[in-house]
Design a protein around this motif. Structure first.
Motif, mmCIF file in Angstrom:
data_model
loop_
_atom_site.group_PDB
_atom_site.id
_atom_site.type_symbol
_atom_site.label_atom_id
_atom_site.label_comp_id
_atom_site.label_asym_id
_atom_site.label_seq_id
_atom_site.Cartn_x
_atom_site.Cartn_y
_atom_site.Cartn_z
ATOM 1 N N ILE A 242 12.859 -37.372 54.195
ATOM 2 C CA ILE A 242 14.041 -37.480 55.202
ATOM 3 C C ILE A 242 15.174 -37.510 54.555
ATOM 4 O O ILE A 242 15.325 -38.489 53.385
ATOM 5 C CB ILE A 242 13.712 -38.668 56.044
ATOM 6 C CG1 ILE A 242 12.690 -38.460 57.015
ATOM 7 C CG2 ILE A 242 14.900 -38.756 56.973
ATOM 8 C CD1 ILE A 242 12.238 -39.775 57.783
ATOM 9 N N ASP A 243 16.223 -36.711 54.470
ATOM 10 C CA ASP A 243 17.433 -36.919 54.070
ATOM 11 C C ASP A 243 18.413 -37.451 55.208
ATOM 12 O O ASP A 243 19.131 -36.543 56.075
ATOM 13 C CB ASP A 243 18.213 -35.478 53.639
ATOM 14 C CG ASP A 243 19.281 -35.634 52.970
ATOM 15 O OD1 ASP A 243 19.872 -36.596 52.915
ATOM 16 O OD2 ASP A 243 19.983 -34.474 52.893
ATOM 17 N N SER A 244 18.543 -38.703 55.242
ATOM 18 C CA SER A 244 19.033 -39.511 56.096
ATOM 19 C C SER A 244 20.600 -39.656 56.028
ATOM 20 O O SER A 244 21.180 -40.259 56.827
ATOM 21 C CB SER A 244 18.449 -40.873 56.314
ATOM 22 O OG SER A 244 18.780 -41.477 55.133
ATOM 23 N N LYS A 245 21.174 -38.838 54.903
ATOM 24 C CA LYS A 245 22.661 -39.168 54.635
ATOM 25 C C LYS A 245 23.198 -40.585 54.408
ATOM 26 O O LYS A 245 24.174 -40.930 54.695
ATOM 27 C CB LYS A 245 23.479 -38.320 55.581
ATOM 28 C CG LYS A 245 23.150 -37.043 55.995
ATOM 29 C CD LYS A 245 23.069 -36.017 54.899
ATOM 30 C CE LYS A 245 22.706 -34.861 55.339
ATOM 31 N NZ LYS A 245 22.764 -33.787 53.906
ATOM 32 N N GLY A 246 22.253 -41.672 54.105
ATOM 33 C CA GLY A 246 22.433 -42.887 53.572
ATOM 34 C C GLY A 246 21.948 -43.902 54.900
ATOM 35 O O GLY A 246 22.340 -45.015 54.792
ATOM 36 N N LYS A 247 21.659 -43.181 56.157
ATOM 37 C CA LYS A 247 21.506 -44.086 57.227
ATOM 38 C C LYS A 247 20.648 -45.064 56.956
ATOM 39 O O LYS A 247 20.236 -46.264 57.413
ATOM 40 C CB LYS A 247 21.235 -43.263 58.432
ATOM 41 C CG LYS A 247 20.894 -44.073 59.600
ATOM 42 C CD LYS A 247 20.593 -43.281 60.790
ATOM 43 C CE LYS A 247 20.421 -44.157 62.175
ATOM 44 N NZ LYS A 247 20.144 -43.400 63.238
ATOM 45 N N LEU A 248 19.267 -44.471 56.308
ATOM 46 C CA LEU A 248 18.045 -45.415 56.003
ATOM 47 C C LEU A 248 18.538 -45.803 54.183
ATOM 48 O O LEU A 248 18.897 -45.130 53.514
ATOM 49 C CB LEU A 248 16.751 -44.489 55.814
ATOM 50 C CG LEU A 248 16.516 -44.146 57.376
ATOM 51 C CD1 LEU A 248 15.374 -43.449 57.454
ATOM 52 C CD2 LEU A 248 16.239 -45.108 58.340
ATOM 53 N N PRO A 249 17.821 -46.875 54.135
ATOM 54 C CA PRO A 249 17.992 -47.718 52.767
ATOM 55 C C PRO A 249 17.225 -46.769 51.819
ATOM 56 O O PRO A 249 16.182 -46.556 51.885
ATOM 57 C CB PRO A 249 17.443 -49.014 52.830
ATOM 58 C CG PRO A 249 16.610 -49.079 54.008
ATOM 59 C CD PRO A 249 16.988 -48.025 55.076
ATOM 60 N N ASP A 250 17.672 -47.075 50.384
ATOM 61 C CA ASP A 250 17.096 -46.350 49.304
ATOM 62 C C ASP A 250 15.990 -47.382 48.762
ATOM 63 O O ASP A 250 15.912 -48.684 49.068
ATOM 64 C CB ASP A 250 18.093 -46.336 48.074
ATOM 65 C CG ASP A 250 17.296 -45.993 46.838
ATOM 66 O OD1 ASP A 250 17.014 -44.565 46.781
ATOM 67 O OD2 ASP A 250 16.789 -46.753 45.947
ATOM 68 N N LEU A 251 14.837 -46.906 48.741
ATOM 69 C CA LEU A 251 13.740 -47.565 48.511
ATOM 70 C C LEU A 251 13.084 -47.852 46.935
ATOM 71 O O LEU A 251 12.199 -48.573 46.838
ATOM 72 C CB LEU A 251 12.349 -47.113 49.297
ATOM 73 C CG LEU A 251 12.594 -47.032 50.871
ATOM 74 C CD1 LEU A 251 11.300 -45.974 51.361
ATOM 75 C CD2 LEU A 251 12.436 -48.441 51.351
ATOM 76 N N GLY A 252 14.001 -47.327 46.164
ATOM 77 C CA GLY A 252 13.621 -47.535 44.762
ATOM 78 C C GLY A 252 12.420 -46.596 44.128
ATOM 79 O O GLY A 252 12.109 -45.624 44.791
ATOM 80 N N VAL A 253 11.850 -47.344 43.017
ATOM 81 C CA VAL A 253 10.950 -46.328 42.543
ATOM 82 C C VAL A 253 9.448 -47.116 42.482
ATOM 83 O O VAL A 253 9.733 -48.603 42.540
ATOM 84 C CB VAL A 253 11.183 -45.990 41.330
ATOM 85 C CG1 VAL A 253 12.465 -44.958 41.314
ATOM 86 C CG2 VAL A 253 11.340 -47.026 40.235
ATOM 87 N N GLN A 254 8.492 -46.528 42.469
ATOM 88 C CA GLN A 254 7.155 -47.207 42.299
ATOM 89 C C GLN A 254 6.591 -46.648 40.998
ATOM 90 O O GLN A 254 6.987 -45.499 40.661
ATOM 91 C CB GLN A 254 6.180 -47.054 43.435
ATOM 92 C CG GLN A 254 6.642 -47.853 44.703
ATOM 93 C CD GLN A 254 6.322 -48.965 44.728
ATOM 94 O OE1 GLN A 254 5.181 -49.461 44.044
ATOM 95 N NE2 GLN A 254 7.238 -49.818 45.401
#
Length: 282
Positions: A242-254
């Protein structure tokens, strides 16, 4: 006592079965002149003619007919013995554990390469959650495991760091809803960081369902009922990041980590090498 040459017998059988020297030469991977010389040498050794001209055709003589039966049997016996003596059907066994979220495309590629090199080694594949795989690995029940996790434990090796992404249906709108409908396999290791990120960002959410399997969660996401989180590059083709344009938070890396035995056999070492390269190339 004179010995019959199996290579010449193989060429003789190939000539009869293919209908000529030209095709036989291709079948036994030799030149036409080499095959012709082998047939001549065979006739000289036995002191009989194996072929004769009848009109425009080259046919077997009576001696040739007799030899053909025995030649086929000798060549077949040779191949059977060679295959049996060089068969490594019981060369070994190895247990490989892989989290469900990265089975594809890693495992099919790895097993195909490994099977071509070690056809006698049986690979038992166990697909489960990272926590279960690590527990069974510590018990010695699994030889090699891949994991998806935020950190690396002692004895492991990080092969790759991959972004954790929000995933939804193609052209889906579920991510726009308030509260955010979220679904996941109840045992998924990504639940905690995903929900923590939503809480930190002050985004309200609703657990649509704690699915009993990742496939059930995928079905709800594909229906655009909810969103979930997966590693980038490992989501199924019927879903999209999803490209939320910043609406959803970044989840970092695993991290995609690998853990293997302290004392590795040749084939275990090779399997780990194939896993390393495959994961890093994706």
């Amino acid at each position: 006592m004179r010995n019959l040459d199996l290579t010449s017998l193989r060429s003789f059988v190939a000539v009869v079965e293919s209908g000529g020297v030209t095709r036989a030469a291709k079948a036994v991977n030799k030149s036409q002149s080499a095959v012709s010389m082998q047939l001549k040498r065979l006739e000289d050794l036995l002191g009989v003619a194996l072929h004769e001209r009848r009109g425009r055709q080259n046919v077997l003589t009576e001696a040739g007919d007799q030899l053909l039966v025995d030649a086929k049997r000798m060549v077949a016996l040779n191949d059977e013995v060679f295959a049996r003596m060089t068969d490594h059907a019981f060369e070994g066994r190895i247990v490989l554990g892989v989290p469900r979220d990265i089975i594809y495309p890693i495992v099919p590629m790895v097993l195909k390469i490994f099977a071509a090199e070690f056809s006698g080694v049986k690979v038992q594949l166990i697909s489960s959650y990272t926590s279960n795989l690590k527990e069974n690995f510590k018990k010695g029940e699994i030889d090699i495991i891949l994991t998806t996790e935020a950190e690396l434990d002692a004895g492991g090796e990080t092969l790759k760091q991959t972004s954790l992404r929000w995933v939804g249906a193609h052209n889906g709108k579920a991510w726009c809803a308030e509260p955010l409908p979220y679904v996941s396999d109840r045992y998924c290791i990504f639940n905690s960081p995903s929900l923590r990120a939503l809480k930190t960002a002050g985004i309200s959410f609703e657990m649509v369902s704690h699915a009993d399997s990742d496939r059930a969660a995928e079905a709800m996401v594909a229906a655009d009922i909810a969103v979930t989180t997966m590693l980038e590059g490992y989501h199924p083709s019927h879903l999209e990041c999803i490209d939320s344009k910043g609406k959803l938070p970044d989840l970092g890396v695993q991290k995609v980590n690998i853990y293997g035995p302290l004392q590795e056999s040749d084939y275990a070492q090779r399997l780990m090498d194939i896993l390393r390269k495959t994961v890093q190339d994706i």
